[in-house]
Design a protein around this motif. Structure first.
Motif, PDB file in Angstrom:
ATOM      1  N   ILE A  36      34.574  33.778 137.415  1.00 33.65           N
ATOM      2  CA  ILE A  36      34.172  34.090 136.308  1.00 33.65           C
ATOM      3  C   ILE A  36      33.283  32.778 136.120  1.00 33.65           C
ATOM      4  O   ILE A  36      33.757  31.413 135.825  1.00 33.65           O
ATOM      5  CB  ILE A  36      35.143  34.201 135.080  1.00 33.65           C
ATOM      6  CG1 ILE A  36      35.772  35.671 135.401  1.00 33.65           C
ATOM      7  CG2 ILE A  36      34.448  34.314 133.892  1.00 33.65           C
ATOM      8  CD1 ILE A  36      37.150  35.767 134.751  1.00 33.65           C
ATOM      9  N   ASN A  37      32.174  33.047 135.650  1.00 32.05           N
ATOM     10  CA  ASN A  37      31.188  31.757 135.458  1.00 32.05           C
ATOM     11  C   ASN A  37      30.922  31.648 134.112  1.00 32.05           C
ATOM     12  O   ASN A  37      30.320  32.680 133.279  1.00 32.05           O
ATOM     13  CB  ASN A  37      29.623  31.969 136.021  1.00 32.05           C
ATOM     14  CG  ASN A  37      28.813  31.068 136.230  1.00 32.05           C
ATOM     15  OD1 ASN A  37      28.857  30.127 135.345  1.00 32.05           O
ATOM     16  ND2 ASN A  37      27.846  30.867 137.111  1.00 32.05           N
ATOM     17  N   ARG A  39      28.631  30.281 132.409  1.00 32.50           N
ATOM     18  CA  ARG A  39      27.225  30.541 132.192  1.00 32.50           C
ATOM     19  C   ARG A  39      26.951  32.000 131.461  1.00 32.50           C
ATOM     20  O   ARG A  39      26.089  32.073 130.616  1.00 32.50           O
ATOM     21  CB  ARG A  39      26.190  30.170 133.198  1.00 32.50           C
ATOM     22  CG  ARG A  39      25.990  28.576 133.432  1.00 32.50           C
ATOM     23  CD  ARG A  39      24.977  28.519 134.395  1.00 32.50           C
ATOM     24  NE  ARG A  39      24.986  27.229 135.180  1.00 32.50           N
ATOM     25  CZ  ARG A  39      24.777  26.224 134.683  1.00 32.50           C
ATOM     26  NH1 ARG A  39      24.382  26.003 133.082  1.00 32.50           N
ATOM     27  NH2 ARG A  39      25.072  24.911 135.198  1.00 32.50           N
ATOM     28  N   THR A  40      27.856  32.913 131.859  1.00 32.12           N
ATOM     29  CA  THR A  40      27.651  34.105 131.392  1.00 32.12           C
ATOM     30  C   THR A  40      27.955  34.283 129.971  1.00 32.12           C
ATOM     31  O   THR A  40      27.280  35.184 129.330  1.00 32.12           O
ATOM     32  CB  THR A  40      28.866  35.020 132.203  1.00 32.12           C
ATOM     33  OG1 THR A  40      28.754  34.965 133.538  1.00 32.12           O
ATOM     34  CG2 THR A  40      28.650  36.444 131.862  1.00 32.12           C
ATOM     35  N   PHE A  41      28.582  33.081 129.444  1.00 30.43           N
ATOM     36  CA  PHE A  41      28.805  33.360 128.092  1.00 30.43           C
ATOM     37  C   PHE A  41      28.177  32.324 127.148  1.00 30.43           C
ATOM     38  O   PHE A  41      28.570  31.906 126.139  1.00 30.43           O
ATOM     39  CB  PHE A  41      30.193  32.982 127.788  1.00 30.43           C
ATOM     40  CG  PHE A  41      31.296  33.862 128.689  1.00 30.43           C
ATOM     41  CD1 PHE A  41      31.635  33.599 129.933  1.00 30.43           C
ATOM     42  CD2 PHE A  41      31.574  35.254 128.325  1.00 30.43           C
ATOM     43  CE1 PHE A  41      32.493  34.501 130.810  1.00 30.43           C
ATOM     44  CE2 PHE A  41      32.167  36.271 129.116  1.00 30.43           C
ATOM     45  CZ  PHE A  41      32.744  35.782 130.140  1.00 30.43           C
ATOM     46  N   HIS A  43      24.283  31.467 125.392  1.00 26.95           N
ATOM     47  CA  HIS A  43      23.298  32.361 124.824  1.00 26.95           C
ATOM     48  C   HIS A  43      21.859  31.657 124.484  1.00 26.95           C
ATOM     49  O   HIS A  43      20.993  32.108 124.141  1.00 26.95           O
ATOM     50  CB  HIS A  43      23.844  32.814 123.347  1.00 26.95           C
ATOM     51  CG  HIS A  43      25.207  33.285 123.553  1.00 26.95           C
ATOM     52  ND1 HIS A  43      25.366  34.430 123.935  1.00 26.95           N
ATOM     53  CD2 HIS A  43      26.092  32.652 122.955  1.00 26.95           C
ATOM     54  CE1 HIS A  43      26.614  34.934 123.924  1.00 26.95           C
ATOM     55  NE2 HIS A  43      27.117  33.758 123.209  1.00 26.95           N
ATOM     56  N   ARG A  47      20.837  28.366 129.491  1.00 27.23           N
ATOM     57  CA  ARG A  47      22.455  28.690 129.777  1.00 27.23           C
ATOM     58  C   ARG A  47      23.235  27.389 129.989  1.00 27.23           C
ATOM     59  O   ARG A  47      23.941  27.367 130.863  1.00 27.23           O
ATOM     60  CB  ARG A  47      22.549  29.720 131.123  1.00 27.23           C
ATOM     61  CG  ARG A  47      21.200  30.513 131.133  1.00 27.23           C
ATOM     62  CD  ARG A  47      21.619  31.674 132.309  1.00 27.23           C
ATOM     63  NE  ARG A  47      22.734  32.551 131.557  1.00 27.23           N
ATOM     64  CZ  ARG A  47      23.238  33.656 132.080  1.00 27.23           C
ATOM     65  NH1 ARG A  47      22.711  33.945 133.499  1.00 27.23           N
ATOM     66  NH2 ARG A  47      24.187  34.212 131.504  1.00 27.23           N
ATOM     67  N   ALA A  70      35.211  32.050 128.600  1.00 26.43           N
ATOM     68  CA  ALA A  70      35.491  32.450 130.101  1.00 26.43           C
ATOM     69  C   ALA A  70      36.946  32.698 130.146  1.00 26.43           C
ATOM     70  O   ALA A  70      37.410  33.558 131.010  1.00 26.43           O
ATOM     71  CB  ALA A  70      34.835  31.375 131.119  1.00 26.43           C
ATOM     72  N   GLU A  73      38.214  36.034 128.836  1.00 23.92           N
ATOM     73  CA  GLU A  73      37.883  37.079 130.050  1.00 23.92           C
ATOM     74  C   GLU A  73      38.737  37.198 131.166  1.00 23.92           C
ATOM     75  O   GLU A  73      39.241  38.069 131.601  1.00 23.92           O
ATOM     76  CB  GLU A  73      36.328  36.897 130.329  1.00 23.92           C
ATOM     77  CG  GLU A  73      36.008  37.780 131.534  1.00 23.92           C
ATOM     78  CD  GLU A  73      35.635  39.237 131.194  1.00 23.92           C
ATOM     79  OE1 GLU A  73      35.918  39.533 129.758  1.00 23.92           O
ATOM     80  OE2 GLU A  73      35.772  40.032 132.096  1.00 23.92           O
TER      81      GLU A  73
END
Ligand SMILES: Nc1nonc1C(=O)NC1CCNCC1
Length: 246
Positions: A36-37, A39-41, A43, A47, A70, A73
């Motif tokens: 899980i990165n 950076r996915t979270f 906005h 990033r 993260a 998740e």
């Protein structure tokens, strides 16, 4: 075992998912590793996962919000019941006893930091334990996380084939490993010890145990201090002491 690794370089974990014992554990379903990165979270356009440290000083600090999202998740991915571990030099140094204990956990979330460190509020509120792989500073926690996963996955029943055994691993019994040899019998004038060629399994077992004790006594004597010695081991250590050159 379900593990979720949190890292801004998730591709690094191909080193354990695609090769060797850990790779086979994944393909055979003994290990499920999600990456899980953080950076996915994020906005913002860039990033952003890091920022300058309050109080000044070198380097950057990993921001709390992306990491906490993260972790959230990750816990869900491993099924809700997970021990959240941050790899860091500030943690307890990983040893075999910790590896065996971690192997009993239903799920692990492994947080691999980069930069100078992680906002302390993440460690205080979301991390159950910090674990170090040694007293030195790495560029990131990913390699440490992979070391931990590799050691833990060997403890999972069925992962090591019948020809190997986690029980015989060195450190599994608190001793350093004995010497190993394979063909040819003579290599550059150095011969394989005769005892290993004879097929007397009891004599080989005893020789290997004595070699492990001797190596441990010479290289890591403190391991013997912590260990309850069997009567046979005490006898072998006495033999070793008697054989020592004056
Ligand atoms: N030793 C270690 N055992 O686990 N992690 C370790 C480590 O050096 N982590 C780095 C520390 C500086 N920031 C990036 C991560």
């Amino acid at each position: 075992m379900r593990v979720a690794a949190i890292s801004i370089f998730p591709e690094m974990f191909r080193a354990i998912t695609d090769y060797g014992v850990s790779g086979r554990a994944v393909s055979e379903g003994h290990l499920v590793l999600d990456c899980i990165n953080p950076r996915t979270f994020t906005h913002d356009r860039h990033r952003t996962v890091d920022d300058r440290p309050y109080g000044g000083g070198p380097g950057m600090v990993m921001k709390a919000e992306p990491l906490e999202a993260a972790i959230d998740e990750a816990v869900e991915r491993v099924g809700g019941e997970a021990k959240v571990i941050c790899l860091s030099p500030q943690g307890r140094v990983l040893d075999q006893a910790m590896v065996e204990s971690l192997a009993e956990e239903p799920g692990l979330v492994l947080l691999s930091g980069r930069y100078e460190g992680i906002d302390e509020r993440v460690l205080e509120s979301w991390v159950d334990e910090e674990i170090s792989i040694g007293d030195y500073v790495l560029s990131g926690g990913e390699l440490a996380a992979m070391v931990l996963v590799d050691a833990v996955v060997r403890q999972i029943p069925g992962v090591l084939g019948h020809s190997q055994s986690a029980v015989e691993d060195s450190f599994a019994d608190g001793l350093l490993d004995c010497p190993h040899y394979t063909r040819p019998e003579a290599h550059r004038g150095s011969r394989v010890p005769e005892v290993l060629l004879g097929g007397d399994h009891e004599r080989i077992r005893r020789w290997r145990l004595k070699q492990s004790l001797q190596r441990t006594l010479i290289r890591r004597p403190e391991l013997l201090q912590e260990r309850e010695l069997t009567a046979e081991e005490q006898r072998l250590l006495a033999e070793i002491e008697n054989e020592r050159p004056d």
